[in-house]
Motif scaffolding. Structure first.
Motif, short mmCIF file in Angstrom:
data_model
loop_
_atom_site.label_atom_id
_atom_site.label_comp_id
_atom_site.label_asym_id
_atom_site.label_seq_id
_atom_site.Cartn_x
_atom_site.Cartn_y
_atom_site.Cartn_z
N VAL A 62 0.83 -1.16 0.23
CA VAL A 62 -0.08 -0.09 -0.21
C VAL A 62 0.86 1.24 0.04
O VAL A 62 0.62 2.04 -0.79
N LEU A 63 2.00 1.36 0.91
CA LEU A 63 2.77 2.48 0.82
C LEU A 63 3.46 2.69 -0.44
O LEU A 63 3.77 3.80 -0.65
N ASP A 67 -0.43 7.64 -4.02
CA ASP A 67 0.08 9.02 -4.33
C ASP A 67 -0.53 10.20 -3.75
O ASP A 67 -0.13 11.49 -4.23
N HIS A 68 -1.57 10.09 -3.14
CA HIS A 68 -2.17 11.50 -2.16
C HIS A 68 -2.83 11.05 -1.06
O HIS A 68 -2.96 9.96 -0.63
N TYR A 69 -2.98 12.12 -0.32
CA TYR A 69 -3.70 11.82 0.94
C TYR A 69 -4.84 12.98 1.32
O TYR A 69 -4.94 13.78 0.75
N THR A 70 -5.58 12.66 2.19
CA THR A 70 -6.53 13.68 2.83
C THR A 70 -6.67 13.30 4.26
O THR A 70 -6.33 12.30 4.75
N MET A 83 -9.58 6.13 -6.40
CA MET A 83 -10.05 4.94 -5.45
C MET A 83 -10.10 5.24 -4.03
O MET A 83 -9.63 6.31 -3.35
N ALA A 84 -11.10 4.45 -3.51
CA ALA A 84 -11.43 4.53 -2.21
C ALA A 84 -9.88 4.46 -1.23
O ALA A 84 -8.94 3.95 -1.76
N PRO A 85 -9.91 4.79 0.01
CA PRO A 85 -8.76 4.87 0.85
C PRO A 85 -8.00 3.58 0.87
O PRO A 85 -8.72 2.39 1.09
N LEU A 86 -6.70 3.42 0.50
CA LEU A 86 -6.02 2.11 0.60
C LEU A 86 -5.75 1.63 2.10
O LEU A 86 -5.38 0.77 2.51
N ALA A 87 -5.44 2.64 2.87
CA ALA A 87 -5.19 2.73 4.14
C ALA A 87 -5.59 4.00 5.00
O ALA A 87 -5.67 5.10 4.59
#
Length: 95
Positions: A62-63, A67-70, A83-87
């Protein structure tokens, strides 16, 4: 039960990552860019075996992909594309 949770700490100094993947200690680097972009690199771990090694391997993948975060209400969500959050990670204060 009675197992440590996986976590990451994003250090401002030198953009260093440290954490725990469920079995092993993690180290690495991250880069932030405009538009909430994030990339992890040089992520490495110790090599101990444990029952949760498959979970840790998935966590490391996952890491590599994000490529982006919220951040919403103290929750960091790592995502790839639309996509939905991976983590997701809940922020905690470290004494």
């Amino acid at each position: 039960a009675n197992e440590r949770e996986a976590y990451i700490i994003l250090k401002l100094e030198n953009n260093r990552l440290q954490g725990f993947g469920g079995c092993n200690v993690l180290i690495g680097a991250y880069q932030l860019d405009l538009g909430n972009k994030i990339a992890f690199s040089k992520v490495a771990s110790t090599m101990m075996s444990c029952p949760r090694l498959a979970d840790e391997s998935a966590f490391l993948k996952v890491l590599e992909q994000v490529d982006h975060y919220t951040i919403e209400e103290g929750v960091l969500m790592l995502q790839k594309g639309k996509m939905a959050p991976l983590a997701t990670f809940e922020a905690v204060n470290i004494p």
